[in-house]
Design an enzyme around this catalytic site. Structure first.
Site, mmCIF file in Angstrom:
data_model
loop_
_atom_site.group_PDB
_atom_site.id
_atom_site.type_symbol
_atom_site.label_atom_id
_atom_site.label_comp_id
_atom_site.label_asym_id
_atom_site.label_seq_id
_atom_site.Cartn_x
_atom_site.Cartn_y
_atom_site.Cartn_z
ATOM 1 N N ARG A 61 1.342 4.461 -10.262
ATOM 2 C CA ARG A 61 0.805 4.374 -8.899
ATOM 3 C C ARG A 61 1.813 3.646 -8.025
ATOM 4 O O ARG A 61 2.812 3.140 -8.490
ATOM 5 C CB ARG A 61 -0.534 3.656 -8.910
ATOM 6 C CG ARG A 61 -0.533 2.407 -9.840
ATOM 7 C CD ARG A 61 -1.179 1.170 -9.324
ATOM 8 N NE ARG A 61 -0.751 0.777 -8.034
ATOM 9 C CZ ARG A 61 0.331 0.040 -7.776
ATOM 10 N NH1 ARG A 61 1.117 -0.357 -8.751
ATOM 11 N NH2 ARG A 61 0.613 -0.307 -6.541
ATOM 12 N N GLY A 62 1.538 3.689 -6.715
ATOM 13 C CA GLY A 62 2.493 3.121 -5.771
ATOM 14 C C GLY A 62 3.308 4.253 -5.167
ATOM 15 O O GLY A 62 3.847 5.085 -5.908
ATOM 16 N N ALA A 63 3.408 4.291 -3.856
ATOM 17 C CA ALA A 63 3.985 5.466 -3.204
ATOM 18 C C ALA A 63 5.331 5.900 -3.786
ATOM 19 O O ALA A 63 5.492 7.051 -4.200
ATOM 20 C CB ALA A 63 4.076 5.199 -1.698
ATOM 21 N N ARG A 104 -2.595 13.434 -5.371
ATOM 22 C CA ARG A 104 -3.107 12.424 -4.435
ATOM 23 C C ARG A 104 -2.574 12.762 -3.038
ATOM 24 O O ARG A 104 -1.440 13.212 -2.912
ATOM 25 C CB ARG A 104 -2.693 10.998 -4.842
ATOM 26 C CG ARG A 104 -3.272 10.528 -6.176
ATOM 27 C CD ARG A 104 -2.884 9.082 -6.465
ATOM 28 N NE ARG A 104 -3.655 8.128 -5.644
ATOM 29 C CZ ARG A 104 -3.385 6.824 -5.593
ATOM 30 N NH1 ARG A 104 -2.338 6.323 -6.250
ATOM 31 N NH2 ARG A 104 -4.134 6.018 -4.868
ATOM 32 N N GLN A 210 -5.491 -4.052 -7.965
ATOM 33 C CA GLN A 210 -4.037 -3.999 -8.145
ATOM 34 C C GLN A 210 -3.395 -5.369 -7.886
ATOM 35 O O GLN A 210 -2.381 -5.717 -8.482
ATOM 36 C CB GLN A 210 -3.393 -2.966 -7.217
ATOM 37 C CG GLN A 210 -3.679 -1.515 -7.577
ATOM 38 C CD GLN A 210 -4.872 -0.942 -6.849
ATOM 39 O OE1 GLN A 210 -5.868 -1.654 -6.626
ATOM 40 N NE2 GLN A 210 -4.821 0.339 -6.485
ATOM 41 N N ASP A 251 1.999 3.400 2.265
ATOM 42 C CA ASP A 251 1.980 4.708 1.623
ATOM 43 C C ASP A 251 2.393 5.820 2.569
ATOM 44 O O ASP A 251 2.821 6.897 2.129
ATOM 45 C CB ASP A 251 0.581 4.986 1.057
ATOM 46 C CG ASP A 251 0.248 4.027 -0.074
ATOM 47 O OD1 ASP A 251 -0.155 2.885 0.216
ATOM 48 O OD2 ASP A 251 0.428 4.412 -1.243
ATOM 49 N N ASN A 261 -2.012 2.020 4.192
ATOM 50 C CA ASN A 261 -1.815 1.215 2.997
ATOM 51 C C ASN A 261 -3.168 0.987 2.339
ATOM 52 O O ASN A 261 -4.211 1.414 2.859
ATOM 53 C CB ASN A 261 -1.131 -0.116 3.357
ATOM 54 C CG ASN A 261 -0.547 -0.812 2.136
ATOM 55 O OD1 ASN A 261 0.185 -0.229 1.357
ATOM 56 N ND2 ASN A 261 -0.928 -2.075 1.955
ATOM 57 N N LYS A 262 -3.158 0.318 1.190
ATOM 58 C CA LYS A 262 -4.387 0.094 0.452
ATOM 59 C C LYS A 262 -5.517 -0.413 1.341
ATOM 60 O O LYS A 262 -5.294 -1.270 2.197
ATOM 61 C CB LYS A 262 -4.116 -0.920 -0.667
ATOM 62 C CG LYS A 262 -5.261 -1.186 -1.597
ATOM 63 C CD LYS A 262 -5.854 0.079 -2.189
ATOM 64 C CE LYS A 262 -4.805 0.931 -2.833
ATOM 65 N NZ LYS A 262 -5.224 2.314 -3.092
HETATM 66 C C1 LIG Z 1 5.295 0.288 -2.672
HETATM 67 S S1 LIG Z 1 4.006 1.364 -2.308
HETATM 68 C C2 LIG Z 1 2.654 0.464 -2.874
HETATM 69 C C3 LIG Z 1 1.364 0.886 -2.226
HETATM 70 O O1 LIG Z 1 0.689 1.879 -3.019
HETATM 71 C C4 LIG Z 1 -0.569 1.329 -3.385
HETATM 72 O O2 LIG Z 1 -1.582 2.276 -3.506
HETATM 73 P P1 LIG Z 1 -2.058 2.753 -4.982
HETATM 74 O O3 LIG Z 1 -2.111 1.536 -5.857
HETATM 75 O O4 LIG Z 1 -3.414 3.380 -4.716
HETATM 76 O O5 LIG Z 1 -1.022 3.766 -5.412
HETATM 77 C C5 LIG Z 1 -0.872 0.364 -2.276
HETATM 78 O O6 LIG Z 1 -1.269 1.024 -1.100
HETATM 79 C C6 LIG Z 1 0.457 -0.300 -2.137
HETATM 80 O O7 LIG Z 1 0.684 -1.022 -0.973
#
Ligand SMILES: CSC[C@H]1O[C@H](OP(=O)(O)O)[C@H](O)[C@@H]1O
Length: 359
Positions: A61-63, A104, A210, A251, A261-262
């Site tokens: 996960r993470g963009a 996603r 997270q 994101d 973002n989250k």
């Molecule tokens: C460096 S991008 C990280 C960004 O992605 C996360 O979302 P997810 O855990 O659902 O993939 C979150 O928005 C973070 O800030």
């Protein structure tokens, strides 16, 4: 397929969240982030479907990490196929890219990476080099570019952070979300590398935690003093304690600077504005979507209700109750003090400043 390794995740040096093993006939290795911090388990992806599932379930996960993993997923589409049928090779790769694009919807890095893979596929149709090797080379380029961008973001962001700063962050924008070091956390790690002392308040970041599970783990591994707080506590902490800056990842960022973002980031930005706390968004250029201006146009992922009312199988709410579970929200540019990219700092955050930044 999965050989669990259970070193103590708070002492071992963490392997990369995303790693390709071998050559074009190799495989994708991921840390299963749903098990952290209790267990550091590596999963081996030998086909596209496994990569799709890993992205969908946030094992990866993470963009940026999503984009990198998807790029390697396209490489896996070539496995078991022979060059004798070059049309089918290209078709398999195109089909894999389209399938991975359905995993996603919000992180634009996923589509940015798949677009780059599509260009390689189209070049091969025009008689380009051997497709599998060309796809792996492009995926590796995406991977290494992100590594370099993360470190550059750290250097530029660290210039904004004074020695002795107290920072706040949300979700996880660390090495686990990228090729290495992260975006928001890269700023923190770079401050530490430069000898600055910092301490961090980390929002737990419901409903998937997270922050508590991943950011706290990464910061602890680096011995950076960290305090976990509930998301509902962040405004109170800003009201009663000195917070020098909030730093988060993103994101998808539009051409005017609205940032997805989250979920919970928007509320944090409103609190920061009210309390006069600088609010920084750290992201590589691959997170910018210049086709969109208004953040309201960013597709927001809606996730399973069970994540909210029955996390890890623990039933928290009565059956039959309605649940709303958007995975992201959008912070308007007006609430963002500065954007931090691999190229530098954008301040103020306006369409003109962003256009000039990337010119
Ligand atoms: C460096 S991008 C990280 C960004 O992605 C996360 O979302 P997810 O855990 O659902 O993939 C979150 O928005 C973070 O800030």
């Amino acid at each position: 397929m999965n050989q669990p390794t259970t070193p103590n995740p708070t002492t071992s040096s963490s392997p990369a969240a995303v790693q390709w093993i071998g050559e074009s006939d190799g495989y994708l290795q991921l840390i299963d982030q749903t098990l952290l911090p209790g267990e550091l388990r590596l999963i081996k992806c030998h086909n596209v479907e496994t990569v799709w599932e890993a992205i969908k379930t946030l094992r990866v996960r993470g963009a940026p990490a999503i984009g990198i993993a998807a790029a390697y997923g396209v490489v896996l589409s070539q496995h078991g196929k022979t060059a004798a049928h070059s049309t089918s090779l290209a078709e398999a790769a195109t089909s894999a890219a389209k399938y991975l694009a359905t995993s996603r919807p919000t992180a634009v890095n996923l589509f940015w990476a798949l677009d780059r893979m599509d260009h390689v596929i189209n070049a091969s149709r025009a008689g380009g080099s051997e497709l599998g090797q060309a796809l792996l080379a492009e995926a590796r380029a995406i991977h290494e570019e992100d590594r370099a961008m993360c470190h550059a973001i750290g250097r530029h962001g660290a210039e904004l952070i004074p020695d002795g700063a107290t920072l706040m962050t949300h979700c996880n924008a660390g090495g686990l979300a990228t090729a290495e070091y992260g975006t928001a956390l890269s700023v923190m790690f770079t401050c530490q590398d430069q000898g600055k002392s910092i301490q961090v308040y980390a929002d737990e970041t419901r409903p998937l935690w997270q922050g508590a599970r991943l950011t706290a783990w990464e910061l602890q591994q680096r011995n950076i003093p960290t305090t976990i707080i509930c998301d509902s506590m962040s405004a109170h902490v800003m009201q009663t304690r000195k917070i020098d800056a909030v730093i988060v990842g993103a994101d998808r960022i539009t051409s005017r600077g609205d940032a997805a973002n989250k979920i919970g980031t928007y509320g944090l930005a409103v609190s920061a504005k009210f309390h006069g706390v600088p609010f920084y968004v750290a992201a590589p250029s691959s997170t910018f979507d210049m086709t969109l201006s208004d953040g309201a146009e960013i597709p927001i992922e809606q996730r399973d209700h069970q994540e909210v009312i029955a996390p890890y199988g623990q039933k928290l709410a009565p059956s039959g109750i309605d649940v709303y579970n958007p995975a992201f929200d959008v912070t308007p540019a007006e609430l963002i003090t500065a954007l931090i990219t691999e190229r530098g700092v954008v301040q103020p955050v306006t369409a003109e400043a962003i256009a000039k930044h990337f010119a």
